[in-house]
Design a protein around this motif. Structure first.
Motif, PDB file in Angstrom:
ATOM      1  N   ALA A  53       0.833  -1.206   0.000  1.00  0.00           N
ATOM      2  CA  ALA A  53       0.000   0.000   0.000  1.00  0.00           C
ATOM      3  C   ALA A  53       0.866   1.253   0.000  1.00  0.00           C
ATOM      4  O   ALA A  53       0.556   2.241  -0.681  1.00  0.00           O
ATOM      5  CB  ALA A  53      -0.927  -0.002   1.216  1.00  0.00           C
ATOM      6  N   VAL A  54       1.946   1.232   0.765  1.00  0.00           N
ATOM      7  CA  VAL A  54       2.873   2.366   0.783  1.00  0.00           C
ATOM      8  C   VAL A  54       3.423   2.618  -0.619  1.00  0.00           C
ATOM      9  O   VAL A  54       3.432   3.754  -1.110  1.00  0.00           O
ATOM     10  CB  VAL A  54       4.023   2.105   1.779  1.00  0.00           C
ATOM     11  N   SER A  55       3.881   1.563  -1.281  1.00  0.00           N
ATOM     12  CA  SER A  55       4.421   1.712  -2.628  1.00  0.00           C
ATOM     13  C   SER A  55       3.363   2.228  -3.599  1.00  0.00           C
ATOM     14  O   SER A  55       3.624   3.114  -4.415  1.00  0.00           O
ATOM     15  CB  SER A  55       4.984   0.374  -3.127  1.00  0.00           C
ATOM     16  N   ALA A  56       2.168   1.650  -3.509  1.00  0.00           N
ATOM     17  CA  ALA A  56       1.088   2.045  -4.421  1.00  0.00           C
ATOM     18  C   ALA A  56       0.642   3.482  -4.182  1.00  0.00           C
ATOM     19  O   ALA A  56       0.243   4.183  -5.121  1.00  0.00           O
ATOM     20  CB  ALA A  56      -0.093   1.098  -4.264  1.00  0.00           C
ATOM     21  N   MET A  57       0.733   3.934  -2.941  1.00  0.00           N
ATOM     22  CA  MET A  57       0.321   5.295  -2.616  1.00  0.00           C
ATOM     23  C   MET A  57       1.173   6.310  -3.375  1.00  0.00           C
ATOM     24  O   MET A  57       0.674   7.360  -3.812  1.00  0.00           O
ATOM     25  CB  MET A  57       0.432   5.537  -1.115  1.00  0.00           C
ATOM     26  N   GLY A  58       2.452   6.004  -3.561  1.00  0.00           N
ATOM     27  CA  GLY A  58       3.323   6.939  -4.272  1.00  0.00           C
ATOM     28  C   GLY A  58       2.834   7.237  -5.671  1.00  0.00           C
ATOM     29  O   GLY A  58       2.664   8.399  -6.052  1.00  0.00           O
ATOM     30  N   GLY A  59       2.592   6.196  -6.438  1.00  0.00           N
ATOM     31  CA  GLY A  59       2.137   6.398  -7.809  1.00  0.00           C
ATOM     32  C   GLY A  59       0.752   6.995  -7.886  1.00  0.00           C
ATOM     33  O   GLY A  59       0.477   7.840  -8.756  1.00  0.00           O
ATOM     34  N   ALA A  60      -0.130   6.580  -6.983  1.00  0.00           N
ATOM     35  CA  ALA A  60      -1.505   7.072  -7.020  1.00  0.00           C
ATOM     36  C   ALA A  60      -1.579   8.573  -6.762  1.00  0.00           C
ATOM     37  O   ALA A  60      -2.278   9.304  -7.482  1.00  0.00           O
ATOM     38  CB  ALA A  60      -2.351   6.317  -5.985  1.00  0.00           C
ATOM     39  N   VAL A  61      -0.856   9.044  -5.759  1.00  0.00           N
ATOM     40  CA  VAL A  61      -0.901  10.475  -5.442  1.00  0.00           C
ATOM     41  C   VAL A  61      -0.151  11.281  -6.502  1.00  0.00           C
ATOM     42  O   VAL A  61      -0.546  12.409  -6.827  1.00  0.00           O
ATOM     43  CB  VAL A  61      -0.348  10.742  -4.029  1.00  0.00           C
ATOM     44  N   ALA A  62       0.903  10.715  -7.062  1.00  0.00           N
ATOM     45  CA  ALA A  62       1.615  11.409  -8.149  1.00  0.00           C
ATOM     46  C   ALA A  62       0.698  11.597  -9.351  1.00  0.00           C
ATOM     47  O   ALA A  62       0.686  12.673  -9.972  1.00  0.00           O
ATOM     48  CB  ALA A  62       2.858  10.623  -8.542  1.00  0.00           C
ATOM     49  N   ARG A  63      -0.084  10.577  -9.686  1.00  0.00           N
ATOM     50  CA  ARG A  63      -1.027  10.711 -10.804  1.00  0.00           C
ATOM     51  C   ARG A  63      -2.111  11.722 -10.477  1.00  0.00           C
ATOM     52  O   ARG A  63      -2.519  12.520 -11.330  1.00  0.00           O
ATOM     53  CB  ARG A  63      -1.661   9.349 -11.122  1.00  0.00           C
ATOM     54  N   LEU A  64      -2.553  11.710  -9.225  1.00  0.00           N
ATOM     55  CA  LEU A  64      -3.557  12.678  -8.796  1.00  0.00           C
ATOM     56  C   LEU A  64      -3.010  14.098  -8.909  1.00  0.00           C
ATOM     57  O   LEU A  64      -3.726  15.027  -9.320  1.00  0.00           O
ATOM     58  CB  LEU A  64      -3.977  12.387  -7.358  1.00  0.00           C
ATOM     59  N   ALA A  65      -1.735  14.280  -8.567  1.00  0.00           N
ATOM     60  CA  ALA A  65      -1.113  15.608  -8.627  1.00  0.00           C
ATOM     61  C   ALA A  65      -1.082  16.146 -10.053  1.00  0.00           C
ATOM     62  O   ALA A  65      -1.201  17.359 -10.271  1.00  0.00           O
ATOM     63  CB  ALA A  65       0.307  15.553  -8.056  1.00  0.00           C
ATOM     64  N   GLU A  66      -0.928  15.267 -11.015  1.00  0.00           N
ATOM     65  CA  GLU A  66      -0.917  15.704 -12.410  1.00  0.00           C
ATOM     66  C   GLU A  66      -2.292  16.194 -12.855  1.00  0.00           C
ATOM     67  O   GLU A  66      -2.402  17.004 -13.769  1.00  0.00           O
ATOM     68  CB  GLU A  66      -0.450  14.560 -13.312  1.00  0.00           C
ATOM     69  N   GLN A  67      -3.330  15.724 -12.206  1.00  0.00           N
ATOM     70  CA  GLN A  67      -4.693  16.148 -12.527  1.00  0.00           C
ATOM     71  C   GLN A  67      -5.121  17.347 -11.690  1.00  0.00           C
ATOM     72  O   GLN A  67      -5.763  18.276 -12.188  1.00  0.00           O
ATOM     73  CB  GLN A  67      -5.667  14.997 -12.274  1.00  0.00           C
ATOM     74  N   ASP A  68      -4.755  17.306 -10.390  1.00  0.00           N
ATOM     75  CA  ASP A  68      -5.202  18.339  -9.452  1.00  0.00           C
ATOM     76  C   ASP A  68      -4.183  18.434  -8.321  1.00  0.00           C
ATOM     77  O   ASP A  68      -4.231  17.670  -7.363  1.00  0.00           O
ATOM     78  CB  ASP A  68      -6.589  17.979  -8.907  1.00  0.00           C
ATOM     79  N   MET A  69      -3.245  19.366  -8.444  1.00  0.00           N
ATOM     80  CA  MET A  69      -2.157  19.497  -7.479  1.00  0.00           C
ATOM     81  C   MET A  69      -2.678  19.763  -6.070  1.00  0.00           C
ATOM     82  O   MET A  69      -2.141  19.250  -5.089  1.00  0.00           O
ATOM     83  CB  MET A  69      -1.204  20.604  -7.920  1.00  0.00           C
ATOM     84  N   GLU A  70      -3.711  20.545  -5.956  1.00  0.00           N
ATOM     85  CA  GLU A  70      -4.231  20.873  -4.631  1.00  0.00           C
ATOM     86  C   GLU A  70      -4.806  19.646  -3.940  1.00  0.00           C
ATOM     87  O   GLU A  70      -4.660  19.485  -2.725  1.00  0.00           O
ATOM     88  CB  GLU A  70      -5.282  21.977  -4.717  1.00  0.00           C
ATOM     89  N   GLU A  71      -5.449  18.764  -4.693  1.00  0.00           N
ATOM     90  CA  GLU A  71      -5.959  17.523  -4.108  1.00  0.00           C
ATOM     91  C   GLU A  71      -4.814  16.670  -3.572  1.00  0.00           C
ATOM     92  O   GLU A  71      -4.929  16.036  -2.521  1.00  0.00           O
ATOM     93  CB  GLU A  71      -6.759  16.740  -5.146  1.00  0.00           C
ATOM     94  N   ALA A  72      -3.696  16.633  -4.300  1.00  0.00           N
ATOM     95  CA  ALA A  72      -2.527  15.887  -3.844  1.00  0.00           C
ATOM     96  C   ALA A  72      -1.966  16.503  -2.563  1.00  0.00           C
ATOM     97  O   ALA A  72      -1.558  15.793  -1.640  1.00  0.00           O
ATOM     98  CB  ALA A  72      -1.461  15.847  -4.936  1.00  0.00           C
ATOM     99  N   ARG A  73      -1.948  17.824  -2.509  1.00  0.00           N
ATOM    100  CA  ARG A  73      -1.468  18.495  -1.294  1.00  0.00           C
ATOM    101  C   ARG A  73      -2.355  18.156  -0.100  1.00  0.00           C
ATOM    102  O   ARG A  73      -1.872  18.002   1.027  1.00  0.00           O
ATOM    103  CB  ARG A  73      -1.441  20.015  -1.506  1.00  0.00           C
ATOM    104  N   VAL A  74      -3.642  18.039  -0.332  1.00  0.00           N
ATOM    105  CA  VAL A  74      -4.575  17.674   0.746  1.00  0.00           C
ATOM    106  C   VAL A  74      -4.200  16.314   1.322  1.00  0.00           C
ATOM    107  O   VAL A  74      -4.242  16.110   2.540  1.00  0.00           O
ATOM    108  CB  VAL A  74      -6.029  17.673   0.229  1.00  0.00           C
TER     109      VAL A  74
END
Length: 234
Positions: A53-74
């Motif tokens: 889950a830790v490993s998967a979280m990295g890629g998931a939030v990085a992809r989210l940041a490309e769509q919506d940086m503020e959501e990733a910051r949250v």
């Protein structure tokens, strides 16, 4: 799928052995839904589920940041808050997940790496002494692993902030995992710190710990990690 079904589906995937296959399957899910499910995984008692889950979280939030940086910051702020005494939580998996996210997204690393480092540093009277030192040894395990992970992908950013000087005190930890991971992180940073203590550990400390690295689990000794650190420092 509903929220509960997505959570169960994600947890079932995380039980599998092959991290690459898991991550491929998880990319089929919508990022916000995936991240919410992974929050259950990063504090799971099962070792395989938790670390995948830790490993998967990295890629998931990085992809989210490309769509919506503020959501990733949250997401990152949510992890930071979980480490705060006032949150009422414990923060299991938060430092490790933050490190993975920052390894996957340089922009988020620029914004948040100093915050992760602050958890190795005590607060003080001076304006620059704005630390958030973690005293709980289980959280220290996650924090020092996170520093080692960041040393693999953002070594320059860590050295620019003098992190090599924050690690040697952890070599005296009574917790084998904290001690061993500190030795590993010092080696990954490649600066000649605490050489005498590392030589002592390499010679005498046969305490065992579990090490996770890019989907691979191994059992090693503190001496193994100290020896490797000394080799990496020449």
């Amino acid at each position: 799928m509903g929220t509960r079904a997505i959570k169960q589906h994600v947890l079932e995937l995380l039980k599998q052995d092959d991290l690459a296959s898991i991550e491929t399957e998880l990319t089929l899910l919508q990022e916000k839904e995936l991240v919410n499910a992974l929050f259950f995984g990063i504090c799971h008692p099962d070792e395989r589920i938790r670390w995948h889950a830790v490993s998967a979280m990295g890629g998931a939030v990085a992809r989210l940041a490309e769509q919506d940086m503020e959501e990733a910051r949250v997401i990152l702020r949510r992890m930071l808050w979980s480490l705060n005494d006032e949150s009422g939580g414990i923060g299991w998996g938060a430092p490790e997940s933050m490190a993975e996210i920052m390894c996957c997204h340089a922009g988020l690393a620029d914004e948040y790496i100093h915050m992760l480092i602050s958890y190795m540093r005590p607060d003080g009277e001076e304006e620059w002494q704005d630390g958030n030192f973690l005293e709980h040894e289980m959280l220290q395990q996650g924090l020092i692993w996170a520093v080692g992970r960041l040393a693999q992908c953002h070594k320059g950013r860590l050295l620019a902030r003098g992190v090599e000087h924050d690690l040697p005190p952890y070599l005296a930890s009574p917790d084998a995992t904290v001690c061993g991971l500190a030795a590993r992180a010092i080696g990954l940073l490649g600066r000649p710190e605490a050489m005498e203590r590392l030589q002592e550990l390499a010679t005498n400390d046969q305490r065992r710990l579990r090490l996770y690295n890019h989907g691979v689990f191994t059992t090693v000794s503190v001496a193994d990690l100290a020896t490797q650190a000394l080799k990496e420092m020449g």
